[in-house]
Design an enzyme around this catalytic site. Structure first.
Site, PDB file in Angstrom:
ATOM      1  N   CYS A 162       0.808  -1.224   0.000  1.00 44.12           N
ATOM      2  CA  CYS A 162       0.000   0.000   0.000  1.00 44.12           C
ATOM      3  C   CYS A 162       0.841   1.274   0.000  1.00 44.12           C
ATOM      4  O   CYS A 162       0.304   2.362  -0.229  1.00 44.12           O
ATOM      5  CB  CYS A 162      -0.921   0.006   1.205  1.00 44.12           C
ATOM      6  N   ILE A 216     -12.036  -1.743  -3.244  1.00 46.87           N
ATOM      7  CA  ILE A 216     -11.198  -2.339  -4.288  1.00 46.87           C
ATOM      8  C   ILE A 216     -11.324  -1.410  -5.494  1.00 46.87           C
ATOM      9  O   ILE A 216     -12.416  -1.202  -6.018  1.00 46.87           O
ATOM     10  CB  ILE A 216     -11.676  -3.753  -4.644  1.00 46.87           C
ATOM     11  N   HIS A 257      -8.832   2.821  -2.933  1.00 46.71           N
ATOM     12  CA  HIS A 257      -7.430   2.529  -2.631  1.00 46.71           C
ATOM     13  C   HIS A 257      -6.792   1.649  -3.706  1.00 46.71           C
ATOM     14  O   HIS A 257      -6.574   0.464  -3.492  1.00 46.71           O
ATOM     15  CB  HIS A 257      -7.339   1.859  -1.263  1.00 46.71           C
ATOM     16  N   CYS A 307     -14.425   0.581   5.705  1.00 47.10           N
ATOM     17  CA  CYS A 307     -13.391  -0.079   4.912  1.00 47.10           C
ATOM     18  C   CYS A 307     -13.217   0.612   3.567  1.00 47.10           C
ATOM     19  O   CYS A 307     -14.185   1.023   2.934  1.00 47.10           O
ATOM     20  CB  CYS A 307     -13.764  -1.543   4.670  1.00 47.10           C
ATOM     21  N   SER A 308     -11.976   0.713   3.116  1.00 50.21           N
ATOM     22  CA  SER A 308     -11.713   1.271   1.789  1.00 50.21           C
ATOM     23  C   SER A 308     -12.050   0.236   0.716  1.00 50.21           C
ATOM     24  O   SER A 308     -12.171  -0.956   1.002  1.00 50.21           O
ATOM     25  CB  SER A 308     -10.247   1.709   1.668  1.00 50.21           C
TER      26      SER A 308
END
Length: 396
Positions: A87, A215, A341, A212-213
């Site tokens: 990341c 896909i 992300h 949550c980020s």
């Protein structure tokens, strides 16, 4: 002798589940970056640094840096590389470009981060399986420990030790997603409330879907130049004044030093602050883009980046200290929770946001008042690596 290095411009694609290929995203971001700096073109670039995490699995392509050069029309005659640090890959690419220019190896560099993470219909499990690769797949992944369960464990432990509340986690997500509603490039462009976050689908308790980020497919690019060259094309360059990075001897979760603190972030931040001459980050920083891959992440980062004492991160967001007009405007572009992300592009996008904040080229709804100093932060893997960079408006 090191030289000052400035960001002179950059470009961004729309992020989300895109009907676009890996190559399409590269060309979109490269084109936008050169359009942002009218006096600089592909022929001026001497070095190319590409942040991309798993193109072998997501795009079925390796050796991607030369492919990027071909797609954006760059003949590299000094330095070219792909960086892979999960990341933090985008910030790693930016850091290497900065170091190469500071060392005098080149004067002009293009940094481009790109991911195509949404696979064709029916391949969702493959994408999720690929994400376990950023942790220790043989040990952690075999036990089902990909990102959501891991960060849920962080949240559970932080709540147990410090009394952090579910509502405080939701405040982070509501803030960032509401910023993203005013970002044309963000994956999620809808304002949400704390109740919306709390009532979203339970994913990995205490984390819900909106904690949550996503896909994400997307790319971002930056043009970096030595100060001498930068002053030939703009008087609005953003200068890199400090950088720090730390990784302790840990990767799988059984070797992490803590489940409620990230001392690597503290070490990286202290190095960046020292080189940038920052004594009090809350006083000296105006805007920050931190790695909110999950809502708990931002709360832990308030603490471990040295903004508040340990255990006070939840109160920091609850008291509005991370709002645009607070002590530090945090994640005005929408963060990972709002923007999505695409792993290798995130750090590049964060730096571009700080640059645009300095230039006043963001919508007024998410503009931090008159920022002069900013910070970007990324973690990677099981938060085993932390990278921090300090940016300043105008000459350092």
């Amino acid at each position: 002798m090191t030289r000052n290095v400035g960001i002179v411009g950059g470009g961004h694609t729309r992020w989300g589940n895109r009907n676009a290929t890996y190559k399409d995203l590269i060309q979109e971001a490269g084109k936008a970056a050169f359009e942002d700096v009218p006096d600089i073109g592909p022929e001026d670039v001497e070095g190319l640094f590409v942040g991309s995490v798993q193109p072998e699995r997501f795009a079925f392509q390796t050796h991607v840096a030369p492919m990027v050069a071909e797609l954006v029309g760059v003949d590299v005659d000094t330095m070219i590389a792909r960086t892979e640090l999960a990341c933090a890959s985008g910030q790693a690419a930016l850091r290497y470009a900065w170091l190469a220019i500071a060392a005098g190896e080149l004067d002009v560099a293009l940094v481009l981060g790109v991911e195509k993470m949404n696979l064709p219909a029916g391949h969702g499990p493959e994408a999720q399986s690929s994400m376990t690769n950023v942790m220790d797949r043989e040990f952690d992944g075999a036990n089902g420990l990909n990102a959501p369960p891991y960060f849920a464990m962080i949240a559970q432990r932080h709540m147990h030790e410090y009394g952090t509340t579910r509502e405080q986690l939701a405040m982070v997500s509501a803030k960032n997603k509401s910023h993203a509603a005013h970002n044309e490039f963000a994956q999620f462009q809808k304002e949400v409330s704390v109740d919306d976050v709390l009532n979203s689908y339970p994913l990995s308790p205490p984390l819900c879907l909106f904690d949550c980020s996503g896909i994400t497919d997307g790319a971002a690019a930056l043009v970096l130049m030595s100060e001498e060259k930068a002053r030939e094309v703009t008087d609005e360059a953003t200068y890199i004044t400090g950088s720090g990075q730390a990784c302790f001897a840990s990767n799988s979760i059984n070797n992490l030093p803590s489940m409620s603190a990230w001392p690597q972030a503290t070490t990286a931040a202290e190095k960046a602050y020292e080189s940038a001459g920052i004594d009090d980050p809350v006083r000296d920083l105006d805007v920050a883009e931190v790695h909110d891959c999950f809502s708990i992440s931002e709360i832990v980062e308030y603490e471990d980046l040295g903004w508040v004492e340990k255990g006070e991160g939840g109160k920091f967001v609850e008291d509005g200290r991370s709002e645009l007009d607070g002590d530090i405007g945090v994640n005005p572009r929408g963060g990972l929770l709002g923007c999505g992300h695409p792993l290798g592009a995130t750090g590049v996008s964060q730096a571009l946001e700080i640059h645009d904040q300095f230039r006043g080229e963001v919508p007024t709804e998410r503009q931090v008042p008159d920022p002069e100093t900013g910070l970007i932060h990324n973690l990677s893997g099981s938060a085993s690596v932390h990278s921090v960079m300090v940016l300043e408006r105008g000459r350092p």
